[in-house]
Scaffold this active site. Structure first.
Site, short mmCIF file in Angstrom:
data_model
loop_
_atom_site.label_atom_id
_atom_site.label_comp_id
_atom_site.label_asym_id
_atom_site.label_seq_id
_atom_site.Cartn_x
_atom_site.Cartn_y
_atom_site.Cartn_z
N HIS A 1 0.87 -1.04 -0.05
CA HIS A 1 -0.04 -0.08 0.00
C HIS A 1 1.06 1.42 0.01
O HIS A 1 0.60 2.23 -0.72
CB HIS A 1 -0.82 -0.14 1.24
CG HIS A 1 -1.64 1.43 1.51
ND1 HIS A 1 -1.29 2.19 2.52
CD2 HIS A 1 -2.80 1.62 0.99
CE1 HIS A 1 -1.92 3.20 2.35
NE2 HIS A 1 -2.99 2.76 1.58
N GLU B 1 2.23 1.77 -3.37
CA GLU B 1 1.09 2.38 -4.11
C GLU B 1 1.16 3.97 -3.97
O GLU B 1 0.97 4.62 -5.06
CB GLU B 1 -0.40 1.92 -3.64
CG GLU B 1 -1.47 2.42 -4.34
CD GLU B 1 -2.68 2.74 -3.40
OE1 GLU B 1 -2.72 4.02 -3.18
OE2 GLU B 1 -3.09 1.92 -2.67
N HIS B 2 1.21 4.45 -2.81
CA HIS B 2 1.47 5.66 -2.76
C HIS B 2 2.47 6.61 -3.31
O HIS B 2 2.35 7.64 -4.17
CB HIS B 2 1.48 6.30 -1.12
CG HIS B 2 -0.01 6.24 -0.47
ND1 HIS B 2 -0.49 7.37 0.16
CD2 HIS B 2 -1.02 5.20 -0.54
CE1 HIS B 2 -1.62 7.09 0.89
NE2 HIS B 2 -1.85 6.11 0.54
N GLU C 1 -4.52 8.04 7.58
CA GLU C 1 -5.26 6.98 6.73
C GLU C 1 -5.52 5.87 7.73
O GLU C 1 -6.73 5.28 8.06
CB GLU C 1 -4.70 6.49 5.49
CG GLU C 1 -5.57 5.70 4.65
CD GLU C 1 -4.83 5.35 3.25
OE1 GLU C 1 -3.95 5.65 2.94
OE2 GLU C 1 -5.68 4.49 2.71
#
Lengths: 430, 430
Positions: free
Chosen positions: A69, A72-73, A144
């Protein structure tokens, strides 16, 4: 270049397929008359791939939770600035998401498709990661994670996975924890990128009113690697029979208990069409047992034990599978006992053939409805592809599912030994 | 740019007895949908009763005597979906009844799903299951209990809750503060006979808007209209427009404590601009520059530069002339985040708008408008909103107006926007 075309006349759709020499496959589903053009570039790499043996290596690599993840950022960052800024200039909406098993980079636009598509092919193949930008991202991702920590439905879901699995990484939050992401750095990010972002481990899908030949030609020109890489060895803990715990609870600031419950599934290596078949049959069974037209749903509803938030789902991947149903209830334990009793009683008297046929037809209709949306098509297509199938196979799956098969899966899947319940309880005095 | 698609043409095809019938003729979708809206002024007197009616009606009709019988019938109609919802737009409360079904060409047999679905929808609204001339007591009691839980459950979704609570605090004493699902206090007061009379009043006197979309042919639509004409209607309620401007007052600070791990900061503004004023178009561009996406000042500064938040956005409530900024942050960063957010508003007032910010905002608005055309519900919502705000824009005319907005006009509208309320949702231990 060779382009294959398949007609799915029953649903009035077409699929164009191109295979690049690197092993990457690209697909176009034309949607005449649609404004939005939706393109995805996805890798078969998600949050569960935290242990692996990279190609050409003979030792195991283990990486911090949440790294897929995080990567991905970070892929949005490029040498000459953020990809998001470039997309803003064309008016496109870029996005990305990470699931347990895959990571998808996408955009949707109504104008300048070619330019946007070139950008997608380019940035996903060219990471630019600096130590400084990695540190900066940790603050954003920490927020997040905190947001999800306060989300009772999300917590109920992950707590149930933790009850199903002792060690399997599917029990870990996709974004990891504030602690685990502190161990992420440029070097482990690049290690994951080099391992999993090879074209042979990836897929491209475009849905919208585009010229399929022209679009696939862009793929042929835009994919830089030509060599095939040896397979990545993905390492998972040994699967265990049964579950970890049958009950788990947590207190959060909620007005009413929120619960998820379900059955961990024991798999037999279902892949491709068989995997879709099992997915649909369990979803069909869930509809038959606790769906809106079932007697049980209506009994629970009338007794005030569930409300319209109640829903069910089934997830299947190569290494794990589970059914889940839940919502809000003043008494989740009572819901549990009623559901388990109902399953017991159906096991004695057998499934109802008429309900089976009716619900199968209804699900088929609901599948067709999803073809209205370019986003929904993409969300169905990519996971099906990584399972070794295409989303249009779902349509054939409905014709292949027999009542006998459903009855057989019913007896195996709904096994009390594999049942667990997760409850989020209100904080007293809140 | 091509705007001459059929989604552009939403025709008012008939109007009688306070009922307006609109048709969205589009063939690209695989489904047809029917929406029936009842509109009322948002008022303490009616809000809770209006919220309760759809919940009671969906429980059964004279013909389909229970929720379950309706669900079974929907499955027989190839997975048709029925739902109802209550929402607010400005100071209107809207009750929506919705049904959609796959187009007959996908059922593989001789079906007439439009007629069946339209009849069912009308039956649910006009022929409720009665007992001794009123709603069934047990159904009513269950739905009262469900509505109570829905009202209490607002706190469960903290992101949404922080936005709604700030709006409420801003508009104390105005109709807009009323929650679309009403209040528990009023719910406890509702008597059976009372509610049934209110139901009859809704059916007879509230303005109705009917939207039929898909590939339905003229004859079927005419026969639907004939059925609507048979409804007994009289004394149609004349709805009032919301008050936009309010006398200036000191900034209102509100802190609320719950057991949360992330703080939620919401900042509410009065825009002093109604949706049918010329300034409205500048306001939309202003909002987009401020917090309408990844190109916006809030995203770029609060998230990307300072890593304070994962999400930070601003949103307009156009009907009531409000703007809301919201973000999720580390609790001890509240003042830093607040100052940074207010600085972004001030920057625009000072004319600090880069070419990138201006161009991206216009393009992002255009993409948003164009994208509406790919969703039947979005098209319907767009035209319903136009009706409510007394504007007659089409997607095309709207886009032309946004494109014509100048930087000076944005600065002007930014100066008109007034800070009203700063709301912070924080943890108990603060």
């Amino acid at each position: 270049m060779e382009i294959k075309k398949i007609n799915y006349s029953k649903v009035n759709e077409e699929l164009y397929i191109y295979e690049h020499e690197s092993g990457l496959k690209a697909f176009v589903i034309p949607k005449k008359g649609y404004s939005k053009k939706h393109a995805s570039f996805a890798t078969y790499y998600g949050s569960i791939n935290n242990r692996f043996i990279a190609p050409y290596e003979d030792y195991e690599t283990s990486v911090p939770d949440g790294i897929a993840h995080f990567l991905e950022h970070k892929l949005f960052e490029q040498k000459d600035g953020s990809v998001m800024d470039k997309y803003s200039m064309t008016g496109a909406s870029p996005n990305a998401y990470t699931s347990f098993t895959h990571t998808v980079y996408l955009f949707s636009c109504t104008d300048k498709f070619d330019e946007n598509f070139d950008m997608l092919l380019d940035y996903v193949q060219n990471p630019y990661i600096t130590e400084e930008s990695v540190e900066k991202e940790k603050g954003i991702i920490a927020q997040e994670i905190r947001m999800y920590d306060d989300d009772p439905n999300w917590r109920a879901f992950f707590n149930l996975l933790g009850a199903f699995y002792k060690e399997h990484p599917v029990r870990i939050d996709i974004a990891g924890t504030v602690e685990s992401i502190s161990k992420i750095n440029k070097s482990n990010l690049m290690k994951c990128y080099d391992t999993f972002y090879h074209p042979s481990n990836m897929v491209i899908l475009v849905v919208g009113d585009v010229d399929p030949e022209k679009t696939l030609k862009k793929v042929a020109e835009g994919i830089k690697t030509t060599e095939h890489k040896p397979e990545i060895k993905r390492i998972f803990p040994k699967s265990h029979k049964g579950i970890n715990k049958n009950y788990v609870e947590q207190n959060l600031s909620v007005s009413i208990p929120i619960f998820q419950m379900g059955f961990k599934d024991e798999l037999n290596g279902e892949k491709g069409f068989d995997s879709l078949k099992r997915e649909i049959v369990v979803k069909l069974l869930l509809e038959m047992i606790v769906g809106r037209s079932s007697s049980l749903y209506n009994e629970l509803y009338e007794e005030g034990l569930i409300n319209s938030s109640f829903d069910s789902d089934y997830t299947i991947e190569e290494d794990y599978a589970f059914s889940m149903f839940g919502g809000e209830s003043i008494d989740p334990l009572k819901v549990k006992s009623k559901i388990l009793n109902e399953i017991k009683s159906i096991k004695e008297k057998g499934l109802d053939k008429k309900s089976f046929d009716r619900i199968k037809n209804s699900m088929k209709g609901r599948f067709i409805k999803q073809l209205n949306s370019v986003e929904k098509i993409s969300h169905l297509f990519i996971p099906a592809y990584f399972k070794g199938a295409t989303m249009f196979d779902y349509f054939d799956v409905y014709d292949k599912i027999t009542f006998e098969y459903a009855s057989e899966v019913f007896l195996k899947h709904f096994d009390e030994e594999n049942f667990a319940l997760s409850v989020i309880k209100p904080i007293k005095g809140d | 740019m091509d705007f001459i698609s059929s989604e552009e043409k939403v025709d008012l095809i008939d109007s009688f007895n306070g009922i307006e019938v609109y048709r969205v003729a589009v063939e690209k979708f695989k489904t047809n949908s029917i929406n029936i809206f009842f509109l009322d002024n948002l008022s303490k007197e009616n809000a809770t009763k209006n919220a309760l009616i759809p919940a009671v009606l969906r429980r059964g009709t004279g013909k389909h005597k229970s929720f379950r019988e309706i669900a079974l019938y929907l499955e027989e109609l190839y997975g048709a979906s029925f739902d109802c919802a209550v929402s607010k737009k400005g100071e209107y409360q809207i009750m929506q009844y919705y049904i959609d079904h796959v187009s007959d060409r996908y059922t593989g047999t001789d079906t007439n799903l439009f007629d069946d679905c339209f009849n069912l929808l009308l039956e649910i609204i006009t022929e409720p299951l009665l007992e001794n001339g009123t709603f069934r007591k047990d159904y009513l009691d269950q739905e009262k209990d469900n509505l109570k839980k829905i009202i209490e459950a607002r706190m469960n979704d903290k992101v949404q809750y922080a936005v709604e609570r700030c709006f409420e605090e801003m508009c104390k004493g105005e109709p807009f503060e009323i929650y679309e699902n009403g209040s528990i206090e009023d719910l406890n007061k509702i008597q059976e006979a009372d509610l049934f009379n209110h139901y009859k009043y809704i059916l007879e006197s509230l303005p109705m808007k009917v939207f039929i979309s898909g590939d339905t042919d003229d004859n079927k639509i005419q026969s639907a209209i004939t059925k609507l004409k048979k409804l007994k209607r009289s004394n149609i309620k004349d709805l009032s427009q919301p008050v936009i401007s309010k006398p200036k007052r000191d900034i209102n600070y509100v802190t609320e404590k719950l057991d949360v791990s992330q703080g939620k900061l919401s900042i509410g503004f009065r825009t002093n601009t109604a949706p049918d004023e010329k300034d409205y178009y500048s306001l939309v561009v202003f909002n987009s520059i401020l917090g309408g996406g990844i190109h916006s000042k809030l995203f770029q500064n609060v998230r990307e530069k300072e890593s304070l938040a994962y999400y930070a956005f601003s949103r307009l409530e156009k009907f009531k002339g409000l703007m809301m900024i919201s973000c999720g942050i580390e609790i001890n960063q509240k003042d830093k985040a607040k100052d940074l957010i207010l600085k972004q508003v001030e920057d625009i007032r000072q004319g600090n708008i880069s070419d990138y910010e201006y161009d991206s905002s216009i393009k992002s608005i255009k993409t948003g408008l164009e994208s509406l055309k790919d969703s039947q519900l979005a098209i319907v919502d767009f035209y319903l909103s136009q009706k409510i705000s007394n504007t007659r824009d089409t997607l095309k005319s709207l886009y032309e107006k946004f494109e014509a907005v100048t930087r000076d006009e944005i600065v002007e509208v930014a100066k008109k926007v007034e800070l009203d309320t700063i709301y912070f949702l924080t943890s108990e231990n603060q």
